[in-house]
Design an enzyme around this catalytic site. Structure first.
Site, PDB file in Angstrom:
ATOM      1  N   GLY A 169      -3.777   0.185   1.513  1.00 30.12           N
ATOM      2  CA  GLY A 169      -3.048   1.431   1.254  1.00 30.12           C
ATOM      3  C   GLY A 169      -2.914   2.169   2.370  1.00 30.12           C
ATOM      4  O   GLY A 169      -3.889   2.109   3.174  1.00 30.12           O
ATOM      5  N   TYR A 170      -1.802   2.798   2.741  1.00 30.24           N
ATOM      6  CA  TYR A 170      -1.702   3.725   3.839  1.00 30.24           C
ATOM      7  C   TYR A 170      -1.058   4.748   3.703  1.00 30.24           C
ATOM      8  O   TYR A 170      -0.785   5.788   4.205  1.00 30.24           O
ATOM      9  CB  TYR A 170      -0.566   2.784   4.754  1.00 30.24           C
ATOM     10  CG  TYR A 170       0.689   2.697   4.048  1.00 30.24           C
ATOM     11  CD1 TYR A 170       0.874   1.534   3.167  1.00 30.24           C
ATOM     12  CD2 TYR A 170       1.922   3.322   4.160  1.00 30.24           C
ATOM     13  CE1 TYR A 170       2.146   1.323   2.551  1.00 30.24           C
ATOM     14  CE2 TYR A 170       2.888   3.176   3.221  1.00 30.24           C
ATOM     15  CZ  TYR A 170       3.055   2.210   2.389  1.00 30.24           C
ATOM     16  OH  TYR A 170       4.416   1.816   1.907  1.00 30.24           O
ATOM     17  N   GLY A 171      -0.687   5.220   2.307  1.00 29.31           N
ATOM     18  CA  GLY A 171      -0.054   6.341   1.805  1.00 29.31           C
ATOM     19  C   GLY A 171      -1.504   7.064   0.755  1.00 29.31           C
ATOM     20  O   GLY A 171      -2.394   7.213   1.067  1.00 29.31           O
ATOM     21  N   SER A 172      -0.742   7.503  -0.362  1.00 37.43           N
ATOM     22  CA  SER A 172      -1.582   7.999  -1.325  1.00 37.43           C
ATOM     23  C   SER A 172      -2.645   7.411  -1.710  1.00 37.43           C
ATOM     24  O   SER A 172      -3.703   7.659  -2.211  1.00 37.43           O
ATOM     25  CB  SER A 172      -0.794   8.677  -2.589  1.00 37.43           C
ATOM     26  OG  SER A 172      -0.262   7.429  -3.359  1.00 37.43           O
ATOM     27  N   GLU A 204       3.983   2.878  -8.382  1.00 38.96           N
ATOM     28  CA  GLU A 204       4.898   2.763  -7.143  1.00 38.96           C
ATOM     29  C   GLU A 204       6.455   2.241  -7.699  1.00 38.96           C
ATOM     30  O   GLU A 204       6.866   1.683  -6.914  1.00 38.96           O
ATOM     31  CB  GLU A 204       4.206   1.637  -6.316  1.00 38.96           C
ATOM     32  CG  GLU A 204       2.818   1.871  -5.753  1.00 38.96           C
ATOM     33  CD  GLU A 204       2.567   3.042  -4.883  1.00 38.96           C
ATOM     34  OE1 GLU A 204       3.475   3.597  -4.396  1.00 38.96           O
ATOM     35  OE2 GLU A 204       1.695   3.615  -5.012  1.00 38.96           O
TER      36      GLU A 204
HETATM   37  C1  SIN Z   1       0.371   3.419  -0.531  1.00 38.19           C
HETATM   38  O1  SIN Z   1      -0.396   4.409  -0.524  1.00 38.19           O
HETATM   39  O2  SIN Z   1      -0.124   2.440   0.306  1.00 38.19           O
HETATM   40  C2  SIN Z   1       1.763   3.404  -0.817  1.00 38.19           C
HETATM   41  C3  SIN Z   1       2.551   4.639  -0.655  1.00 38.19           C
HETATM   42  C4  SIN Z   1       2.138   5.703  -1.434  1.00 38.19           C
HETATM   43  O3  SIN Z   1       1.698   5.554  -2.709  1.00 38.19           O
HETATM   44  O4  SIN Z   1       2.105   7.014  -1.013  1.00 38.19           O
END
Ligand code: SIN
Length: 189
Positions: free
Chosen positions: A9-12, A88
């Site tokens: 994961g790279y966002g939320s 998502e």
């Molecule tokens: C993530 O967090 O990897 C996907 C983008 C998000 O949900 O913010």
């Protein structure tokens, strides 16, 4: 079949994975840039007024993109992926990328990553940092204010000692003139 798999994961997903995992380790992917280029009509905005969330765009010139690698038991695979596919659903597809760990002695793994490509209908694309921050400032969706998303992401990156100029620029722009939005001031958010 392997008894586990990895999600990156790279966002939320760095601060709210909301799925069972047996390990969570900061790590990174190479060749991708994290950008607030994806419109959010279901979490941090609404269809009449989309917010902006991050996606990854291919860019070999960028430094590593830091996020969180989660180890998940294979027995939970179906349920975890069904929940994440639902979360998502606003334009993200699953990719499999090589994920490196902060501890370089640990071998890289293949990890599933949710990426919103420019082909999805909610993709917004680039805009000046000031415009991105302005859109974030006024956007709000079922998951909460868009500004919370940006500030949590910036806070998580700072907490693990990672740098992401694009995220920090948008966060700094948001805080400018509105320190109350960033409790504790820029250094502690
Ligand atoms: C993530 O967090 O990897 C996907 C983008 C998000 O949900 O913010």
């Amino acid at each position: 079949m392997a008894s586990e798999f990895w999600i990156f994961g790279y966002g939320s997903l760095v601060w709210r994975p909301a799925f069972a995992h047996s390990e969570a380790i900061p790590g990174f992917v190479r060749g991708w840039a994290r950008r607030f280029w994806q419109g959010s009509v279901d979490h941090r905005g609404v269809p009449e007024s989309p917010g902006r969330v991050v996606t990854l765009v291919p860019d070999a010139s960028e430094p590593p993109c830091w996020g969180m690698a989660y180890r998940v038991e294979s027995s939970a695979r179906e349920q975890v992926l069904a929940n994440l596919d639902h979360r998502e659903v606003g334009g993200f597809d699953r990719l499999e990328l090589e994920v490196h760990f902060r501890d370089a002695k640990r071998s890289p793994v293949r990890g599933l990553v949710y990426v919103a490509s420019q082909r999805n209908p909610n993709f917004l694309g680039p805009a000046p940092v000031e415009e991105i921050a302005e859109q974030v400032r006024r956007s709000h969706g079922p998951s909460g204010p868009n500004s919370e998303y940006v500030l949590r992401l910036a806070g998580w990156l700072r907490a693990v000692g990672a740098v992401d100029d694009h995220v920090f620029q948008v966060a700094d722009q948001l805080c400018e003139g509105e320190p109350e939005r960033c409790e504790g001031g820029p250094e502690t958010r």
